[in-house]
Design a protein around this motif. Sequence first.
Motif, PDB file in Angstrom:
ATOM      1  N   LYS A 210     -76.617  -7.450  -4.236  1.00 49.46           N
ATOM      2  CA  LYS A 210     -78.232  -8.515  -3.206  1.00 49.46           C
ATOM      3  C   LYS A 210     -76.830  -7.881  -2.101  1.00 49.46           C
ATOM      4  CE  LYS A 210     -80.427 -10.550  -0.577  1.00 49.46           C
ATOM      5  NZ  LYS A 210     -81.657 -10.069  -0.166  1.00 49.46           N
ATOM      6  N   SER A 211     -75.980  -8.691  -2.200  1.00 51.88           N
ATOM      7  CA  SER A 211     -74.997  -8.117  -0.394  1.00 51.88           C
ATOM      8  C   SER A 211     -74.539  -6.358  -0.236  1.00 51.88           C
ATOM      9  CB  SER A 211     -73.056  -9.019  -1.198  1.00 51.88           C
ATOM     10  OG  SER A 211     -73.321 -10.081  -0.553  1.00 51.88           O
ATOM     11  N   LYS A 212     -73.859  -6.078  -1.210  1.00 49.61           N
ATOM     12  CA  LYS A 212     -73.599  -4.737  -1.448  1.00 49.61           C
ATOM     13  C   LYS A 212     -75.043  -3.812  -0.969  1.00 49.61           C
ATOM     14  CE  LYS A 212     -70.205  -4.003  -5.405  1.00 49.61           C
ATOM     15  NZ  LYS A 212     -70.085  -3.251  -6.589  1.00 49.61           N
TER      16      LYS A 212
ATOM     17  N   GLY B 258     -77.379  -4.505   1.396  1.00 50.41           N
ATOM     18  CA  GLY B 258     -77.040  -4.987   2.452  1.00 50.41           C
ATOM     19  C   GLY B 258     -75.916  -4.051   3.077  1.00 50.41           C
ATOM     20  N   TYR B 259     -74.981  -4.250   2.621  1.00 51.04           N
ATOM     21  CA  TYR B 259     -73.812  -3.673   3.040  1.00 51.04           C
ATOM     22  C   TYR B 259     -74.365  -2.385   2.857  1.00 51.04           C
ATOM     23  CZ  TYR B 259     -71.182  -7.706   4.004  1.00 51.04           C
ATOM     24  OH  TYR B 259     -70.523  -9.553   4.683  1.00 51.04           O
ATOM     25  N   ALA B 260     -74.573  -1.272   2.107  1.00 50.08           N
ATOM     26  CA  ALA B 260     -74.902   0.045   2.282  1.00 50.08           C
ATOM     27  C   ALA B 260     -75.994   0.456   3.299  1.00 50.08           C
ATOM     28  CB  ALA B 260     -75.339   0.477   0.594  1.00 50.08           C
TER      29      ALA B 260
ATOM     30  N   HIS C 164     -72.566  -8.158  12.781  1.00 49.91           N
ATOM     31  CA  HIS C 164     -72.057  -7.982  11.551  1.00 49.91           C
ATOM     32  C   HIS C 164     -73.576  -7.703  10.550  1.00 49.91           C
ATOM     33  CE1 HIS C 164     -73.476 -11.598  12.752  1.00 49.91           C
ATOM     34  NE2 HIS C 164     -72.881 -12.606  11.158  1.00 49.91           N
ATOM     35  N   ILE C 165     -73.085  -8.019   9.480  1.00 56.58           N
ATOM     36  CA  ILE C 165     -74.698  -7.634   8.513  1.00 56.58           C
ATOM     37  C   ILE C 165     -75.359  -8.438   8.624  1.00 56.58           C
ATOM     38  CG2 ILE C 165     -73.531  -9.485   6.152  1.00 56.58           C
ATOM     39  CD1 ILE C 165     -74.357  -7.310   4.233  1.00 56.58           C
ATOM     40  N   GLU C 166     -75.025  -9.438   9.274  1.00 52.35           N
ATOM     41  CA  GLU C 166     -76.631 -10.446   9.603  1.00 52.35           C
ATOM     42  C   GLU C 166     -77.353 -10.075  10.843  1.00 52.35           C
ATOM     43  OE1 GLU C 166     -74.113 -13.222   8.168  1.00 52.35           O
ATOM     44  OE2 GLU C 166     -74.826 -13.227   6.729  1.00 52.35           O
TER      45      GLU C 166
HETATM   46  C1  LIG Z   1     -70.999 -19.425  12.185  1.00 51.89           C
HETATM   47  C2  LIG Z   1     -71.354 -18.444  11.242  1.00 51.89           C
HETATM   48  C3  LIG Z   1     -71.124 -18.555  10.160  1.00 51.89           C
HETATM   49  C4  LIG Z   1     -71.388 -20.148   9.061  1.00 51.89           C
HETATM   50  C5  LIG Z   1     -71.912 -20.980   9.845  1.00 51.89           C
HETATM   51  C6  LIG Z   1     -71.840 -19.200   7.525  1.00 51.89           C
HETATM   52  C7  LIG Z   1     -71.482 -20.198   7.223  1.00 51.89           C
HETATM   53  C8  LIG Z   1     -71.893 -19.451   5.795  1.00 51.89           C
HETATM   54  N1  LIG Z   1     -72.364 -18.403   4.997  1.00 51.89           N
HETATM   55  C9  LIG Z   1     -71.940 -18.632   3.647  1.00 51.89           C
HETATM   56  C10 LIG Z   1     -72.160 -17.478   2.644  1.00 51.89           C
HETATM   57  C11 LIG Z   1     -72.075 -16.121   3.139  1.00 51.89           C
HETATM   58  N2  LIG Z   1     -72.099 -15.586   4.516  1.00 51.89           N
HETATM   59  C12 LIG Z   1     -71.561 -14.828   4.138  1.00 51.89           C
HETATM   60  C13 LIG Z   1     -70.943 -13.444   4.856  1.00 51.89           C
HETATM   61  C14 LIG Z   1     -70.902 -13.467   7.062  1.00 51.89           C
HETATM   62  N3  LIG Z   1     -70.903 -14.962   7.187  1.00 51.89           N
HETATM   63  C15 LIG Z   1     -70.526 -15.411   8.456  1.00 51.89           C
HETATM   64  C16 LIG Z   1     -70.302 -16.104   9.633  1.00 51.89           C
HETATM   65  C17 LIG Z   1     -71.255 -17.054   9.426  1.00 51.89           C
HETATM   66  N4  LIG Z   1     -71.305 -18.201   8.004  1.00 51.89           N
HETATM   67  C18 LIG Z   1     -70.052 -13.646   8.967  1.00 51.89           C
HETATM   68  C19 LIG Z   1     -69.238 -13.394  10.737  1.00 51.89           C
HETATM   69  C20 LIG Z   1     -70.295 -13.175   8.039  1.00 51.89           C
HETATM   70  C21 LIG Z   1     -69.597 -11.570   7.677  1.00 51.89           C
HETATM   71  C22 LIG Z   1     -70.172 -10.873   7.432  1.00 51.89           C
HETATM   72  C23 LIG Z   1     -70.250  -8.974   7.594  1.00 51.89           C
HETATM   73  O1  LIG Z   1     -71.041  -8.174   8.414  1.00 51.89           O
HETATM   74  O2  LIG Z   1     -69.714  -9.061   7.215  1.00 51.89           O
HETATM   75  C24 LIG Z   1     -71.958 -13.590   2.905  1.00 51.89           C
HETATM   76  C25 LIG Z   1     -71.577 -12.257   2.814  1.00 51.89           C
HETATM   77  C26 LIG Z   1     -72.806 -11.368   2.767  1.00 51.89           C
HETATM   78  C27 LIG Z   1     -74.006 -11.760   2.280  1.00 51.89           C
HETATM   79  O3  LIG Z   1     -74.249 -11.983   0.707  1.00 51.89           O
HETATM   80  O4  LIG Z   1     -75.313 -12.314   1.887  1.00 51.89           O
HETATM   81  C28 LIG Z   1     -72.270 -14.869   2.349  1.00 51.89           C
HETATM   82  C29 LIG Z   1     -72.437 -14.980   0.868  1.00 51.89           C
HETATM   83  C30 LIG Z   1     -71.993 -19.481   3.095  1.00 51.89           C
HETATM   84  C31 LIG Z   1     -71.991 -20.273   1.977  1.00 51.89           C
HETATM   85  C32 LIG Z   1     -72.304 -21.087   4.599  1.00 51.89           C
HETATM   86  C33 LIG Z   1     -72.172 -21.927   4.377  1.00 51.89           C
HETATM   87  C34 LIG Z   1     -71.789 -22.559   3.437  1.00 51.89           C
END
Ligand SMILES: C=CC1=C(C)c2cc3[nH]c(cc4nc(cc5[nH]c(cc1n2)c(C)c5CCC(=O)O)C(CCC(=O)O)=C4C)c(C)c3C=C
Length: 488
Positions: free
Chosen positions: A168-170, A172-174, A390-392
């Motif tokens: 699922k993540s891949k 998104g990044y793709a 970023h990805i989100e």
């Molecule tokens: C304030 C920002 C963020 C909070 C709070 C945060 C909590 C949080 N995130 C996950 C799980 C994932 N986060 C992922 C990527 C990701 N998260 C943030 C920011 C916050 N996370 C960033 C900036 C990114 C990186 C984005 C990028 O461009 O690489 C991911 C991976 C991507 C995906 O598969 O969705 C996961 C998984 C949890 C579980 C959590 C709090 C407990």
Amino acid sequence: MGSGVLQLKLSSFCHRRTNNSPELSCHRIRAFTFNAKSTFHCLLEDSQRSKKPLEMAAISHLASADGSDNFTKTSLHKPVKMRHLNGQTFFSTEAYVLDGEVMGVSSDIAQERVGVLLLNLGGPETLHDVQPFLFNLFADPDIIRLPRLFRFLQQPLAQLISILRAPKSKEGYAAIGGGSPLRRITDEQARALRVALEEKNLHANVYVGMRYWHPFTEEAIHQIKKDNITKLVVLPLYPQFSISTSGSSIRVLQSIFREDAYFARLPVSIIESWYQREGYIKSMADLIEKEILSFSEPEEVMIFFSAHGVPLSYVEDAGDPYRDQMEECITLIMDELKSRGIPNNHTLAYQSRVGPVQWLKPYTDEVIVELGQKGVESLLAVPISFVSEHIETLEEIDMEYKHLALQSGIKNWGRVPALGCTSSFISDLADAVIEALPSASAMSSTKDTYRDADMDPVQYAIKMFLGSIIAFILLLSPKLFSSFRNSV
Ligand SMILES: C=CC1=C(C)c2cc3[nH]c(cc4nc(cc5[nH]c(cc1n2)c(C)c5CCC(=O)O)C(CCC(=O)O)=C4C)c(C)c3C=C
Ligand SMILES: [Fe+2]
């Protein structure tokens, strides 16, 4: 300390573990001696009369859910404005009240080799990096908070969840070009911050330390020591504090610093959160104002703040101030917009949930559908918990949520870009660093009793083996399985 600076003791913030329930912890506001109370009130009144902002730089105490029996404490630094949220103030301890302006860099500091460490999450640079990046993320006890008894499951669970989540993540990044832009953008922010500091007469080296991917915090720390930095300011690139983001990175720093004599003595100042800084609020308002004016009927636009979520238990059981800080941040941005004649309706929702537990509500996807059903026609999405694309933002908001919004009846969609290297924002970060310098002090050394690395290797192998079996059995549950694979 230069003239015009008043040092006050206010209150402290701490994250305390309770004895009977190791996973339940709470924040506590503790009153300290307050012999300068009346002077402080005078200053507040002066500041209100003159409409000058009253800045406060504070050292506070924070502890993270690191699994130790004793709660961990360290000296932190946080510049906060004296704004109260529902009568509560988090994090303030020893305070320096500054007279609105950032104080000049003192000649003492000019003799120092100053370092600034930017902390960020990190992201996979290629699709090949995605699964190991996810492993690092889920192996963090501040991301998956297991009860102490089950901590031995952390790594096997991380292995399994990262494998399940990777496809699922891949995808998104793709969709955003094959990797995260976080490293590139954070490096650009580091360079811009160095230049901004130079312009304010502070020569400093700026380092980047990522929590889950390169350049790891450990690499930055190694370079800081090599450069023989004599004063360090730590600046997490998250405006609001969460146990899962800034808290986790600070915990890593604590454990590195504790083991190294150089770092144990190094004066360090940590800026925990900075969502209430005027420069940041105004920079966000600038971006929103610009974007709103591009709609054909700007006054009809609903401003839709979308923050990264955290599991509800972080806020309700572990005392994470994230939701309170988020709400206060949005109030401040909306106040600023109102003062500019932009009194639009706004709403806040939380995105990016992962796994089977309840996260902060309302959920972004559900609110978008509801707004469409209610007849809202114009929506401006504002990513609020992060200062880089970023990805989100690039995938989840720009693709998934935009698609959902248009399907739900919303006709006009817009999105505010992340702050990135916006000059007013970088300049404000530079001010935050300069304000933080005078309160740098050596981090206290405390014992971290929870360490897998300290474990006997045979015991470790047995725990990993048993943990893998239990984790595998748990994940055979269809609900758990699909919650990690599918939910965003
Ligand atoms: C304030 C920002 C963020 C909070 C709070 C945060 C909590 C949080 N995130 C996950 C799980 C994932 N986060 C992922 C990527 C990701 N998260 C943030 C920011 C916050 N996370 C960033 C900036 C990114 C990186 C984005 C990028 O461009 O690489 C991911 C991976 C991507 C995906 O598969 O969705 C996961 C998984 C949890 C579980 C959590 C709090 C407990
Ligand atoms: Fe995340």
